[in-house]
Design a protein around this motif. Structure first.
Motif, PDB file in Angstrom:
ATOM      1  N   TYR A  42      31.056  24.144 -30.108  1.00  0.00           N
ATOM      2  CA  TYR A  42      31.926  22.991 -29.804  1.00  0.00           C
ATOM      3  C   TYR A  42      32.891  23.350 -28.672  1.00  0.00           C
ATOM      4  CZ  TYR A  42      35.418  19.301 -30.863  1.00  0.00           C
ATOM      5  OH  TYR A  42      36.293  18.244 -30.794  1.00  0.00           O
ATOM      6  N   PHE A  43      33.498  24.533 -28.784  1.00  0.00           N
ATOM      7  CA  PHE A  43      34.456  24.994 -27.771  1.00  0.00           C
ATOM      8  C   PHE A  43      33.758  25.140 -26.417  1.00  0.00           C
ATOM      9  CE2 PHE A  43      36.541  28.492 -25.456  1.00  0.00           C
ATOM     10  CZ  PHE A  43      37.872  28.109 -25.478  1.00  0.00           C
ATOM     11  N   THR A  44      32.625  25.826 -26.439  1.00  0.00           N
ATOM     12  CA  THR A  44      31.899  26.081 -25.184  1.00  0.00           C
ATOM     13  C   THR A  44      31.516  24.761 -24.508  1.00  0.00           C
ATOM     14  OG1 THR A  44      31.082  28.159 -26.079  1.00  0.00           O
ATOM     15  CG2 THR A  44      29.878  27.253 -24.203  1.00  0.00           C
ATOM     16  N   ARG A  45      30.982  23.848 -25.304  1.00  0.00           N
ATOM     17  CA  ARG A  45      30.556  22.545 -24.757  1.00  0.00           C
ATOM     18  C   ARG A  45      31.742  21.818 -24.118  1.00  0.00           C
ATOM     19  NH1 ARG A  45      28.363  21.098 -29.286  1.00  0.00           N
ATOM     20  NH2 ARG A  45      30.026  19.699 -30.001  1.00  0.00           N
ATOM     21  N   ASN A  46      32.850  21.738 -24.839  1.00  0.00           N
ATOM     22  CA  ASN A  46      33.999  20.962 -24.347  1.00  0.00           C
ATOM     23  C   ASN A  46      34.676  21.613 -23.152  1.00  0.00           C
ATOM     24  OD1 ASN A  46      33.912  18.748 -26.041  1.00  0.00           O
ATOM     25  ND2 ASN A  46      34.848  19.894 -27.707  1.00  0.00           N
ATOM     26  N   LYS A  47      34.838  22.921 -23.192  1.00  0.00           N
ATOM     27  CA  LYS A  47      35.560  23.577 -22.101  1.00  0.00           C
ATOM     28  C   LYS A  47      34.677  23.710 -20.855  1.00  0.00           C
ATOM     29  CE  LYS A  47      39.093  23.939 -24.824  1.00  0.00           C
ATOM     30  NZ  LYS A  47      40.206  22.991 -24.787  1.00  0.00           N
ATOM     31  N   GLU A  48      33.355  23.873 -21.032  1.00  0.00           N
ATOM     32  CA  GLU A  48      32.485  23.891 -19.845  1.00  0.00           C
ATOM     33  C   GLU A  48      32.506  22.533 -19.158  1.00  0.00           C
ATOM     34  OE1 GLU A  48      28.617  25.528 -21.098  1.00  0.00           O
ATOM     35  OE2 GLU A  48      29.164  27.336 -19.979  1.00  0.00           O
ATOM     36  N   ALA A  49      32.659  21.470 -19.953  1.00  0.00           N
ATOM     37  CA  ALA A  49      32.754  20.123 -19.357  1.00  0.00           C
ATOM     38  C   ALA A  49      34.024  20.025 -18.502  1.00  0.00           C
ATOM     39  CB  ALA A  49      32.765  19.065 -20.459  1.00  0.00           C
ATOM     40  N   MET A  50      35.021  20.842 -18.823  1.00  0.00           N
ATOM     41  CA  MET A  50      36.285  20.799 -18.076  1.00  0.00           C
ATOM     42  C   MET A  50      36.290  21.728 -16.870  1.00  0.00           C
ATOM     43  SD  MET A  50      38.839  20.772 -21.385  1.00  0.00           S
ATOM     44  CE  MET A  50      40.316  21.105 -20.463  1.00  0.00           C
ATOM     45  N   ILE A  51      35.776  22.962 -17.020  1.00  0.00           N
ATOM     46  CA  ILE A  51      35.934  23.944 -15.909  1.00  0.00           C
ATOM     47  C   ILE A  51      34.607  24.384 -15.295  1.00  0.00           C
ATOM     48  CG2 ILE A  51      38.096  24.814 -16.927  1.00  0.00           C
ATOM     49  CD1 ILE A  51      36.432  27.546 -17.295  1.00  0.00           C
ATOM     50  N   GLY A  52      33.486  23.905 -15.834  1.00  0.00           N
ATOM     51  CA  GLY A  52      32.190  24.322 -15.290  1.00  0.00           C
ATOM     52  C   GLY A  52      31.607  25.483 -16.086  1.00  0.00           C
ATOM     53  N   SER A  53      30.425  25.893 -15.658  1.00  0.00           N
ATOM     54  CA  SER A  53      29.620  26.876 -16.380  1.00  0.00           C
ATOM     55  C   SER A  53      30.369  28.193 -16.635  1.00  0.00           C
ATOM     56  CB  SER A  53      28.359  27.164 -15.569  1.00  0.00           C
ATOM     57  OG  SER A  53      27.829  28.422 -15.911  1.00  0.00           O
ATOM     58  N   PHE A  54      30.414  28.595 -17.900  1.00  0.00           N
ATOM     59  CA  PHE A  54      31.037  29.877 -18.241  1.00  0.00           C
ATOM     60  C   PHE A  54      30.286  31.030 -17.576  1.00  0.00           C
ATOM     61  CE2 PHE A  54      33.250  28.676 -22.550  1.00  0.00           C
ATOM     62  CZ  PHE A  54      34.153  27.896 -21.839  1.00  0.00           C
ATOM     63  N   ALA A  55      28.953  30.930 -17.509  1.00  0.00           N
ATOM     64  CA  ALA A  55      28.161  32.016 -16.909  1.00  0.00           C
ATOM     65  C   ALA A  55      28.554  32.206 -15.444  1.00  0.00           C
ATOM     66  CB  ALA A  55      26.672  31.708 -17.040  1.00  0.00           C
TER      67      ALA A  55
END
Ligand SMILES: N[C@@H](CCC(=O)N[C@@H](CS)C(=O)NCC(=O)O)C(=O)O
Length: 214
Positions: A120-133
């Motif tokens: 849930y965290f990864t999905r929501n925050k990637e939508a905000m700042i872009g790909s974590f990778a």
């Protein structure tokens, strides 16, 4: 009083910090990151921190700080705010969060104790700042930027017990950012910054994430 937080969350660190600085007892509840029902039932939205006090809810970190500081005795955040530190924090913010968010997402933190909460965290925050990778791959650049920026903070710290010599709201903001930064391995802390973050961790009772830094 009961404070609902996520461990990683810098806004929650601000709310937690005043309890430790003021030595006010409270119960700490760490919400699962995908638990929408609990915060929505209290404040109508999915957001932390939330303070429950005598059946009332306070939903904003700095409102919680002001509320707790005003509870008993004299206010301890009595010093002047420091605009130079505020500017330093603004300038550090982008690389700091691009480094911290992907690291929190893979860290052993209580709000991510189920795979669903972590996803849930990864999905929501990637939508905000872009790909974590992508941000992880750019880590060395962000770390270099912050390592260049940190020496300009050191002379602004007049005391490990208060950035302006006495405690002020600026300490709440600065400690929250340095605690967020502690999840990042490879940061070089100038001596004054290191002494400050260690002292504030002790006084607030909030552990730095040095031991689990990635
Ligand atoms: N203005 C609020 C902002 C708090 C905030 O943005 N909290 C984040 C966590 S760091 C949050 O709960 N976001 C929703 C989520 O993560 O699902 C405050 O200062 O308390």
């Amino acid at each position: 009083m009961k404070l609902f937080v996520y461990d990683h969350c810098p806004f929650c660190v601000k709310a937690r910090a005043i309890f430790g600085l003021k030595d006010v007892p409270f119960d700490l509840a760490i919400l699962l990151n995908d638990d929408e029902a609990t915060p929505v039932s209290m404040i109508g939205k999915k957001m932390a921190p939330i303070l429950e006090h005598d059946g009332r809810f306070i939903a904003d970190s700095m409102d919680i700080v002001a509320h707790v500081d005003g509870l008993s005795g004299t206010r301890i955040l009595s010093g002047p705010c420091n605009p130079a530190v505020a500017q330093w924090l603004t300038d550090a913010s982008e690389p700091l969060f691009r480094l911290a968010l992907p690291r929190w997402a893979s860290a052993d933190l209580e709000e991510f104790s189920t795979p669903e909460a972590r996803a849930y965290f990864t999905r929501n925050k990637e939508a905000m700042i872009g790909s974590f990778a992508v941000h992880m791959a750019a880590s060395s650049d962000y770390i270099a930027t912050l390592n260049q920026h940190l020496p300009t903070l050191a002379p602004l710290i007049l005391s490990a017990d208060g950035v302006s010599g006495e405690l002020s709201e600026t300490d709440i903001h600065l400690f929250a950012a340095l605690r967020a930064l502690s999840i990042v391995k490879g940061i070089i802390y100038p001596a004054a910054v290191d002494a400050y973050r260690i002292r504030m961790a002790q006084r607030t009772g909030i552990d730095l994430h040095d031991a689990i830094a990635i």
